[in-house]
Motif scaffolding. Structure first.
Motif, PDB file in Angstrom:
ATOM      1  N   SER A   7      11.262 -22.256  13.650  1.00 52.17           N
ATOM      2  CA  SER A   7      11.007 -20.870  13.898  1.00 52.17           C
ATOM      3  C   SER A   7      12.209 -20.333  14.513  1.00 52.17           C
ATOM      4  O   SER A   7      12.290 -19.237  14.547  1.00 52.17           O
ATOM      5  N   HIS A   8      13.179 -21.381  15.141  1.00 50.24           N
ATOM      6  CA  HIS A   8      14.280 -20.643  15.868  1.00 50.24           C
ATOM      7  C   HIS A   8      15.597 -20.471  15.162  1.00 50.24           C
ATOM      8  O   HIS A   8      16.520 -20.065  15.368  1.00 50.24           O
ATOM      9  N   GLU A   9      15.314 -21.041  13.819  1.00 46.80           N
ATOM     10  CA  GLU A   9      16.609 -21.050  12.938  1.00 46.80           C
ATOM     11  C   GLU A   9      16.753 -19.896  12.153  1.00 46.80           C
ATOM     12  O   GLU A   9      15.579 -19.421  11.447  1.00 46.80           O
ATOM     13  N   PRO A  10      17.905 -19.382  12.045  1.00 51.03           N
ATOM     14  CA  PRO A  10      17.942 -18.154  10.936  1.00 51.03           C
ATOM     15  C   PRO A  10      18.047 -18.400   9.602  1.00 51.03           C
ATOM     16  O   PRO A  10      18.556 -19.488   9.249  1.00 51.03           O
ATOM     17  N   ALA A  11      17.388 -17.795   8.672  1.00 51.05           N
ATOM     18  CA  ALA A  11      17.077 -18.406   7.132  1.00 51.05           C
ATOM     19  C   ALA A  11      18.486 -17.624   6.552  1.00 51.05           C
ATOM     20  O   ALA A  11      18.745 -16.591   6.757  1.00 51.05           O
ATOM     21  N   ALA A  12      18.959 -18.476   5.879  1.00 52.40           N
ATOM     22  CA  ALA A  12      20.402 -18.223   5.016  1.00 52.40           C
ATOM     23  C   ALA A  12      19.629 -17.526   3.718  1.00 52.40           C
ATOM     24  O   ALA A  12      20.730 -16.695   3.201  1.00 52.40           O
ATOM     25  N   SER A  13      18.571 -17.729   3.322  1.00 51.67           N
ATOM     26  CA  SER A  13      18.148 -17.175   2.076  1.00 51.67           C
ATOM     27  C   SER A  13      16.504 -16.952   2.274  1.00 51.67           C
ATOM     28  O   SER A  13      16.187 -17.927   2.981  1.00 51.67           O
ATOM     29  N   TYR A  14      15.843 -16.022   1.333  1.00 54.11           N
ATOM     30  CA  TYR A  14      14.574 -16.026   1.433  1.00 54.11           C
ATOM     31  C   TYR A  14      13.786 -17.412   0.930  1.00 54.11           C
ATOM     32  O   TYR A  14      12.671 -17.462   1.453  1.00 54.11           O
ATOM     33  N   HIS A  15      14.486 -18.150   0.002  1.00 57.20           N
ATOM     34  CA  HIS A  15      13.790 -19.454  -0.171  1.00 57.20           C
ATOM     35  C   HIS A  15      13.518 -20.228   0.891  1.00 57.20           C
ATOM     36  O   HIS A  15      12.626 -20.920   0.649  1.00 57.20           O
ATOM     37  N   GLU A  16      14.179 -20.023   1.978  1.00 57.99           N
ATOM     38  CA  GLU A  16      13.983 -20.958   3.107  1.00 57.99           C
ATOM     39  C   GLU A  16      12.800 -20.261   4.204  1.00 57.99           C
ATOM     40  O   GLU A  16      12.652 -20.924   5.132  1.00 57.99           O
ATOM     41  N   LEU A  17      12.451 -19.237   3.802  1.00 57.27           N
ATOM     42  CA  LEU A  17      11.166 -18.483   4.417  1.00 57.27           C
ATOM     43  C   LEU A  17      10.030 -19.140   4.278  1.00 57.27           C
ATOM     44  O   LEU A  17       9.439 -19.104   3.304  1.00 57.27           O
ATOM     45  N   ARG A  18       9.335 -19.787   5.353  1.00 53.48           N
ATOM     46  CA  ARG A  18       8.147 -20.336   5.157  1.00 53.48           C
ATOM     47  C   ARG A  18       6.981 -19.449   4.733  1.00 53.48           C
ATOM     48  O   ARG A  18       6.100 -19.531   3.890  1.00 53.48           O
ATOM     49  N   ALA A  19       7.083 -18.005   5.173  1.00 53.95           N
ATOM     50  CA  ALA A  19       6.090 -17.237   4.565  1.00 53.95           C
ATOM     51  C   ALA A  19       6.510 -16.996   3.031  1.00 53.95           C
ATOM     52  O   ALA A  19       5.417 -16.788   2.306  1.00 53.95           O
ATOM     53  N   TRP A  20       7.482 -16.837   2.646  1.00 45.37           N
ATOM     54  CA  TRP A  20       7.830 -16.528   1.139  1.00 45.37           C
ATOM     55  C   TRP A  20       7.292 -17.934   0.465  1.00 45.37           C
ATOM     56  O   TRP A  20       6.739 -17.629  -0.564  1.00 45.37           O
ATOM     57  N   GLN A  21       7.365 -19.129   0.858  1.00 43.49           N
ATOM     58  CA  GLN A  21       7.227 -20.305   0.332  1.00 43.49           C
ATOM     59  C   GLN A  21       5.739 -20.369   0.080  1.00 43.49           C
ATOM     60  O   GLN A  21       5.060 -20.686  -0.933  1.00 43.49           O
ATOM     61  N   GLN A  22       5.096 -19.916   1.233  1.00 41.46           N
ATOM     62  CA  GLN A  22       3.594 -19.942   1.120  1.00 41.46           C
ATOM     63  C   GLN A  22       3.214 -18.787   0.203  1.00 41.46           C
ATOM     64  O   GLN A  22       2.083 -18.992  -0.634  1.00 41.46           O
ATOM     65  N   ALA A  23       3.585 -17.727   0.288  1.00 39.38           N
ATOM     66  CA  ALA A  23       3.186 -16.514  -0.798  1.00 39.38           C
ATOM     67  C   ALA A  23       3.287 -17.066  -2.148  1.00 39.38           C
ATOM     68  O   ALA A  23       2.492 -16.847  -3.023  1.00 39.38           O
ATOM     69  N   ILE A  24       4.260 -17.743  -2.413  1.00 39.84           N
ATOM     70  CA  ILE A  24       4.565 -18.523  -3.811  1.00 39.84           C
ATOM     71  C   ILE A  24       3.456 -19.318  -3.940  1.00 39.84           C
ATOM     72  O   ILE A  24       2.916 -19.413  -5.256  1.00 39.84           O
ATOM     73  N   ARG A  25       2.924 -20.321  -3.172  1.00 36.63           N
ATOM     74  CA  ARG A  25       2.158 -21.113  -3.390  1.00 36.63           C
ATOM     75  C   ARG A  25       0.665 -20.417  -3.668  1.00 36.63           C
ATOM     76  O   ARG A  25      -0.088 -20.833  -4.472  1.00 36.63           O
ATOM     77  N   LEU A  26       0.332 -19.219  -2.903  1.00 33.72           N
ATOM     78  CA  LEU A  26      -0.723 -18.508  -3.013  1.00 33.72           C
ATOM     79  C   LEU A  26      -0.759 -18.066  -4.328  1.00 33.72           C
ATOM     80  O   LEU A  26      -1.826 -18.072  -5.233  1.00 33.72           O
TER      81      LEU A  26
END
Length: 127
Positions: A7-26
């Motif tokens: 949670s404390h690390e900035p994302a270099a790409s949206y691919h690294e966002l856990r929220a985006w990854q979970q939305a893809i799984r959904l």
């Protein structure tokens, strides 16, 4: 996919966002559910369900490319609204007798996980 970030690390790409990854799984979870719907239900409910789910990850990605927090929060709010639409469509799907309950249950669980991660991301940008 890359390893999820802490949670404390900035994302270099949206691919690294856990929220985006979970939305893809959904979205991936909804494929078998919409395929199980009768043709007329698939055209109406299934299409709406997939459009709303796609909007969750698309707006999360688009927001991450914006220059400022305020813009990103605006897109995450749109993603949140789309997630609520997905949940509403899942309530409707559960009321269809031919719709497999296990698939609806799986989709609801994935939507809950997406909501938790999306809310956490929104909170982290609001502070």
């Amino acid at each position: 996919m890359r390893e999820p970030l802490r949670s404390h690390e900035p994302a270099a790409s949206y691919h690294e966002l856990r929220a985006w990854q979970q939305a893809i799984r959904l979205t991936e979870t909804l494929g078998p559910l919409t395929a199980a719907l009768h043709r007329s239900e698939r055209r109406a409910l299934g299409d709406q369900l997939m459009r709303a789910a796609t909007s969750v990850h698309a707006n999360t990605a688009e927001g991450s490319g914006r220059a400022g927090r305020r813009d990103m929060l605006r897109f995450l709010t749109i993603a949140w609204s789309s997630l609520l639409e997905v949940e509403s469509h899942l309530v409707e799907a559960a009321s269809i007798p031919r719709c497999p309950r296990a698939l609806v249950s799986d989709a609801r669980a994935e939507a809950r996980r997406a909501g938790i991660l999306l809310a956490a991301l929104r909170r982290s940008l609001s502070t």
